[in-house]
Design a protein around this motif. Sequence first.
Motif, PDB file in Angstrom:
ATOM      1  N   THR A   1       0.794  -1.431   0.011  1.00 11.29           N
ATOM      2  CA  THR A   1       0.106  -0.609   0.182  1.00 11.29           C
ATOM      3  C   THR A   1       1.110   1.382   0.001  1.00 11.29           C
ATOM      4  O   THR A   1       0.262   2.852   0.411  1.00 11.29           O
ATOM      5  CB  THR A   1      -0.872  -0.428   1.312  1.00 11.29           C
ATOM      6  N   ALA A   2       2.239   0.658  -0.042  1.00 12.99           N
ATOM      7  CA  ALA A   2       2.679   2.636   0.371  1.00 12.99           C
ATOM      8  C   ALA A   2       3.456   2.740  -1.147  1.00 12.99           C
ATOM      9  O   ALA A   2       3.383   3.329  -1.574  1.00 12.99           O
ATOM     10  CB  ALA A   2       4.663   1.631   0.618  1.00 12.99           C
ATOM     11  N   ARG A   3       3.090   2.011  -2.321  1.00 18.66           N
ATOM     12  CA  ARG A   3       3.478   1.954  -3.900  1.00 18.66           C
ATOM     13  C   ARG A   3       2.255   2.206  -4.867  1.00 18.66           C
ATOM     14  O   ARG A   3       0.926   1.643  -4.162  1.00 18.66           O
ATOM     15  CB  ARG A   3       4.433   0.977  -3.840  1.00 18.66           C
ATOM     16  N   PRO A   4       2.553   2.570  -6.252  1.00 15.08           N
ATOM     17  CA  PRO A   4       1.188   1.955  -6.657  1.00 15.08           C
ATOM     18  C   PRO A   4       0.744   0.429  -7.041  1.00 15.08           C
ATOM     19  O   PRO A   4       0.735   0.062  -6.583  1.00 15.08           O
ATOM     20  CB  PRO A   4       1.399   2.250  -8.256  1.00 15.08           C
ATOM     21  N   LEU A   5      -0.459   0.352  -5.953  1.00 16.01           N
ATOM     22  CA  LEU A   5      -1.475  -0.098  -6.120  1.00 16.01           C
ATOM     23  C   LEU A   5      -1.727  -2.075  -7.294  1.00 16.01           C
ATOM     24  O   LEU A   5      -2.571  -1.450  -7.377  1.00 16.01           O
ATOM     25  CB  LEU A   5      -3.044  -0.484  -5.172  1.00 16.01           C
ATOM     26  N   TRP A   6      -0.812  -2.229  -7.389  1.00 15.57           N
ATOM     27  CA  TRP A   6      -0.645  -2.669  -8.906  1.00 15.57           C
ATOM     28  C   TRP A   6       0.544  -4.188  -9.672  1.00 15.57           C
ATOM     29  O   TRP A   6       1.624  -2.713  -9.198  1.00 15.57           O
ATOM     30  CB  TRP A   6      -1.283  -2.124 -10.157  1.00 15.57           C
ATOM     31  N   GLU A   7       0.782  -4.374 -10.041  1.00 19.31           N
ATOM     32  CA  GLU A   7       1.498  -5.869 -10.595  1.00 19.31           C
ATOM     33  C   GLU A   7       1.525  -5.849 -11.588  1.00 19.31           C
ATOM     34  O   GLU A   7      -0.366  -6.577 -11.786  1.00 19.31           O
ATOM     35  CB  GLU A   7       2.602  -6.771  -9.728  1.00 19.31           C
ATOM     36  N   VAL A   8       2.272  -6.419 -12.289  1.00 13.65           N
ATOM     37  CA  VAL A   8       1.870  -7.483 -13.668  1.00 13.65           C
ATOM     38  C   VAL A   8       3.193  -7.779 -13.623  1.00 13.65           C
ATOM     39  O   VAL A   8       4.412  -7.903 -13.571  1.00 13.65           O
ATOM     40  CB  VAL A   8       2.339  -6.534 -15.002  1.00 13.65           C
ATOM     41  N   TYR A   9       3.180  -9.625 -14.212  1.00 13.59           N
ATOM     42  CA  TYR A   9       4.274 -10.356 -14.150  1.00 13.59           C
ATOM     43  C   TYR A   9       3.980 -11.320 -15.596  1.00 13.59           C
ATOM     44  O   TYR A   9       2.938 -11.460 -15.773  1.00 13.59           O
ATOM     45  CB  TYR A   9       3.814 -11.635 -13.078  1.00 13.59           C
ATOM     46  N   PHE A  10       5.453 -10.812 -16.157  1.00 10.55           N
ATOM     47  CA  PHE A  10       5.922 -11.920 -17.405  1.00 10.55           C
ATOM     48  C   PHE A  10       6.299 -13.491 -17.413  1.00 10.55           C
ATOM     49  O   PHE A  10       7.073 -13.281 -16.630  1.00 10.55           O
ATOM     50  CB  PHE A  10       6.010 -10.885 -18.613  1.00 10.55           C
ATOM     51  N   ILE A  11       5.729 -14.278 -17.727  1.00  8.79           N
ATOM     52  CA  ILE A  11       6.043 -15.612 -17.162  1.00  8.79           C
ATOM     53  C   ILE A  11       6.453 -16.398 -18.406  1.00  8.79           C
ATOM     54  O   ILE A  11       5.309 -16.576 -18.998  1.00  8.79           O
ATOM     55  CB  ILE A  11       5.062 -16.127 -16.547  1.00  8.79           C
ATOM     56  N   GLU A  12       7.235 -16.772 -18.824  1.00  8.53           N
ATOM     57  CA  GLU A  12       7.483 -18.288 -19.490  1.00  8.53           C
ATOM     58  C   GLU A  12       7.975 -18.966 -19.248  1.00  8.53           C
ATOM     59  O   GLU A  12       7.795 -19.438 -17.931  1.00  8.53           O
ATOM     60  CB  GLU A  12       9.637 -17.095 -20.405  1.00  8.53           C
ATOM     61  N   GLY A  13       8.289 -20.052 -20.194  1.00 10.15           N
ATOM     62  CA  GLY A  13       8.888 -20.856 -20.208  1.00 10.15           C
ATOM     63  C   GLY A  13       7.921 -21.857 -20.027  1.00 10.15           C
ATOM     64  O   GLY A  13       7.383 -22.909 -19.463  1.00 10.15           O
ATOM     65  N   LEU A  14       6.292 -21.031 -20.645  1.00  9.43           N
ATOM     66  CA  LEU A  14       4.786 -22.324 -21.351  1.00  9.43           C
ATOM     67  C   LEU A  14       5.128 -23.411 -22.355  1.00  9.43           C
ATOM     68  O   LEU A  14       6.044 -23.209 -22.363  1.00  9.43           O
ATOM     69  CB  LEU A  14       3.913 -21.305 -21.044  1.00  9.43           C
ATOM     70  N   GLN A  15       4.693 -24.308 -21.836  1.00  8.93           N
ATOM     71  CA  GLN A  15       4.870 -25.590 -23.073  1.00  8.93           C
ATOM     72  C   GLN A  15       4.339 -24.697 -24.731  1.00  8.93           C
ATOM     73  O   GLN A  15       3.936 -24.402 -24.465  1.00  8.93           O
ATOM     74  CB  GLN A  15       4.034 -26.622 -22.679  1.00  8.93           C
ATOM     75  N   ASP A  16       4.761 -25.634 -25.902  1.00 10.06           N
ATOM     76  CA  ASP A  16       4.956 -24.883 -27.116  1.00 10.06           C
ATOM     77  C   ASP A  16       4.822 -23.603 -27.019  1.00 10.06           C
ATOM     78  O   ASP A  16       4.282 -22.808 -28.507  1.00 10.06           O
ATOM     79  CB  ASP A  16       3.068 -24.821 -27.525  1.00 10.06           C
ATOM     80  N   GLY A  17       5.975 -22.771 -26.540  1.00  9.22           N
ATOM     81  CA  GLY A  17       6.675 -21.348 -26.250  1.00  9.22           C
ATOM     82  C   GLY A  17       6.272 -20.747 -26.372  1.00  9.22           C
ATOM     83  O   GLY A  17       5.653 -19.147 -26.756  1.00  9.22           O
ATOM     84  N   ARG A  18       5.225 -20.914 -25.305  1.00  6.75           N
ATOM     85  CA  ARG A  18       3.625 -19.478 -24.881  1.00  6.75           C
ATOM     86  C   ARG A  18       4.327 -18.779 -24.798  1.00  6.75           C
ATOM     87  O   ARG A  18       5.055 -19.705 -23.403  1.00  6.75           O
ATOM     88  CB  ARG A  18       2.335 -20.583 -24.859  1.00  6.75           C
TER      89      ARG A  18
END
Length: 480
Positions: free
Chosen positions: A112-129
């Motif tokens: 809560t001391a920062r802007p209230l959001w996060e985004v995660y880029f997740i690699e390593g899924l099957q089929d190159g996704r």
Amino acid sequence: MKNRLRPRDIAFLAEESRTSPMHNATLEIFEPGDSGFDYQRLVDLIDERVAFVPRYRQRIQSVPGRLANPVWIDDEGFDLAFHVRRSGLPRPGTMEQLRELVARIMSRPLDTARPLWEVYFIEGLQDGRVAVLSKSHQILVDGVQTVDIGQVLLDTKPEPKELERDDWTPRRAPSPFTLTTSAIKDNLVSPTVLLATGQSVADGAVRRASAAQGRFAAVANALANRRPAPESPISAELSEQRRFVTVRTDFEDYRRIREEHGTSVNDVVLATLTGALRTWLMARGTSSTSMRSLRAMVPMSVIDDDLEATSLGSQIAGHLVTLPIGEPSPVIRLHQVAYAFKSHKETGRAVAANRLAGIAGFAPTTFHALGSRVAAEHQRKGFHLTITNVPGPQFPLYAAGAQMVATYPVQPLLPGQALAIGVTSYDGGVYYGISADRDALPDVAVLAQCVTESLDELLDTASGVRQRAPRGRRTPRKDT
């Protein structure tokens, strides 16, 4: 100050705890192809478009002496790299591994001391996704000042829109003296600010006093005239950890059932979930005679001038639906659910699904967030779970040229409710995101299987809609 938090936002913050973090999320899976979509491309995309959601660069600042509600101010130390994070799955990168990662991320409250959001880029899924998980606090996305960031990152064509980055410089944080004088001025000039301040201070005092005596729930319920939901197999004291499961089904199946029985796609979705909950609870040893129904809060999009206007062209209203899990017939369950929504449709306020799906951008992310806000505001009505069902576009969308092939809503759990379900239809699919408390519902993956079985059961009642495979030899749907 114009950016002062409203009483309902203060209530969300006050009711948040380690066991009930108040954030929504969306899990999206992409096929990068030749787009070169990677972590840096996502950072560049967000950097380019975060100007459309300016509150994503603001944090909460309290007022000395609590003379007025806190305000939103620019985060002078805003660091995009802090909010956009990179993660990866170990081989083989299955959906089960991805869901486990999402559950761990969703278990952690936002800072809560920062802007209230996060985004995660997740690699390593099957089929190159790759996958993108966007997570935003409920007070951040109100549909009035701010929509969900996921709505501004997607394009309708593979070629990204060329937009200029704004030359943003954070405004200097107001001093304690400025905050104090502004609060006094607002209280004197605006009766609504004074009323909101008094309400927030009183609510805070009640929470502190009741918590100290170990009687918070009873006192809060009495003051708010809140009726606790009757006990159910999905009612539980929440832990700090979550589970998350997903189901992908075909949109055409819902259309076929709708046409056969004269209902709506929304009715079919709710009937499918009713059948799934029935089968799952019976598999857990719950007698259908002792548990005849579940009460669900199903937020609905409406046109209503008496409700707060949103930037999406409609408002969100809470709608209580009794799910007839004690009924063995899938057809009767479907028509009972349809009847429960009939009065809502006859008011003329209901917004057609095709209109919602045609809203510019990818509106489902914002509508799911607004739906969870409405559910949190209506806890006093006493229901067992929240179900948000939002129609999306039936054509592909892209992020930095990469095609989105799946999208799953990740809904928060309300205190005492160990289950929440979000549903999004998109590009020929209907995607279920099922959130559960890790300790209370360790078998929630079985519920996901029951969703597919319940849909098949409804399809079997639609004469001539498809060739039935021999029993036990049906082709399973692939959960992307």
